[in-house]
Design a protein around this motif. Structure first.
Motif, PDB file in Angstrom:
ATOM      1  N   PRO A  24     -45.118 112.398  96.386  1.00  0.00           N
ATOM      2  CA  PRO A  24     -44.487 111.031  96.089  1.00  0.00           C
ATOM      3  C   PRO A  24     -45.106 110.129  96.158  1.00  0.00           C
ATOM      4  O   PRO A  24     -45.193 109.010  95.125  1.00  0.00           O
TER       5      PRO A  24
ATOM      6  N   ARG B  52     -47.456 109.559  92.785  1.00  0.00           N
ATOM      7  CA  ARG B  52     -46.638 109.431  91.783  1.00  0.00           C
ATOM      8  C   ARG B  52     -46.268 107.615  91.696  1.00  0.00           C
ATOM      9  O   ARG B  52     -46.142 107.288  90.758  1.00  0.00           O
ATOM     10  N   GLU B  53     -45.979 107.414  93.004  1.00  0.00           N
ATOM     11  CA  GLU B  53     -45.667 105.860  93.058  1.00  0.00           C
ATOM     12  C   GLU B  53     -47.123 105.131  92.654  1.00  0.00           C
ATOM     13  O   GLU B  53     -46.760 104.146  92.104  1.00  0.00           O
TER      14      GLU B  53
ATOM     15  N   LYS C  98     -47.008 104.961  89.080  1.00  0.00           N
ATOM     16  CA  LYS C  98     -46.063 104.063  88.663  1.00  0.00           C
ATOM     17  C   LYS C  98     -46.329 102.661  88.663  1.00  0.00           C
ATOM     18  O   LYS C  98     -46.127 102.013  87.781  1.00  0.00           O
ATOM     19  N   GLN C  99     -47.009 102.146  89.921  1.00  0.00           N
ATOM     20  CA  GLN C  99     -47.251 100.763  89.929  1.00  0.00           C
ATOM     21  C   GLN C  99     -48.413 100.253  88.986  1.00  0.00           C
ATOM     22  O   GLN C  99     -48.423  99.470  88.558  1.00  0.00           O
TER      23      GLN C  99
ATOM     24  N   LEU D 289     -47.196  99.558  98.066  1.00  0.00           N
ATOM     25  CA  LEU D 289     -46.437 100.830  98.470  1.00  0.00           C
ATOM     26  C   LEU D 289     -46.064 100.831  99.958  1.00  0.00           C
ATOM     27  O   LEU D 289     -45.539 101.623 100.467  1.00  0.00           O
TER      28      LEU D 289
ATOM     29  N   ASN E  64     -40.713 111.205  86.817  1.00  0.00           N
ATOM     30  CA  ASN E  64     -39.286 110.311  86.948  1.00  0.00           C
ATOM     31  C   ASN E  64     -38.510 110.673  85.610  1.00  0.00           C
ATOM     32  O   ASN E  64     -37.976 109.926  85.059  1.00  0.00           O
TER      33      ASN E  64
END
Length: 211
Positions: free
Chosen positions: A142, A145-146, A149-150, A166, A210
């Motif tokens: 995760p 993945r974040e 995404k950022q 984060l 997502n």
């Protein structure tokens, strides 16, 4: 030309049902009752996707993934399981599965998953330098993945900007995850330590993360 799908399921009734659903949808389906005959089929045919039961006699579904990809390196994998836990989902992704479906599942769920995985396959050209097993293993985390995404939202970020976004307590931990994403080819870093998504990373985020 119709897409070729390998169905590996030891339950004969379920195997026949999956085969019927996929054939009715226009797919070219090759059924097998275990990993061993499935590997033989992969030596004879190039498949777009394989549907594997998580628990198979002999090699399990996750154990079979690397064996099947020896013959079909760009094979997409969907695992089906009656034990839909977080641990199994993570294990499936780490072993290289593209997706998994929990039993019992509807024909609609099956067809939607198959269609999506085949569509995503188009974003990985045959000569791609990306190691798909490493890519999907990276995306199972995760934090990674974040990070992706950022970088998608902000286009480019410095290390400390990612750190604050984060809200991670440890610089070393963040650096480890960034290095893993760099190794897979999902993100790049310039001489000023500015991080950006690679072209492949941007495509994967749109079609894998997502969803």
């Amino acid at each position: 030309m119709s897409h070729k799908i390998l169905v590996v399921e030891d339950d004969q009734l379920l195997r026949e049902n999956i085969t019927d659903i996929l054939e009715d949808a226009g797919y070219d389906v090759y059924p097998a009752e275990s990993a061993e005959p499935a590997m033989a089929l992969c030596q004879e045919h190039i498949f777009d996707l394989a549907i594997l039961d998580y628990l198979l006699p002999g090699l399990t579904g996750t154990e079979a993934i690397s064996n099947l990809r020896q013959f079909n390196p760009n094979l997409s994998i969907v695992l089906i399981t009656a034990f839909a836990t977080v641990d199994i989902a993570v294990d499936a992704m780490q072993k290289g599965a593209n997706d998994f479906i929990a039993k019992p599942f509807s024909s609609t769920k099956l067809l939607m998953t198959v269609k999506r995985c085949i569509a995503e396959k188009a974003f990985f050209p045959e000569d791609s330098e990306l190691n798909l097993d490493k890519v999907y293993s990276a995306l199972s985390n995760p934090i990674r993945r974040e990070i992706i995404k950022q970088l998608t939202d902000n286009k480019e970020l410095k290390f400390m900007e990612i750190f604050h976004l984060l809200d991670i307590e440890d610089h070393t931990k963040l650096n480890f995850h960034i290095q893993q994403l760099k190794k897979t080819g999902l993100i790049t870093q310039d001489d000023n330590r500015i991080y950006r998504l690679s072209k492949a990373g941007a495509q994967i985020f749109r079609h894998q993360v997502n969803r």
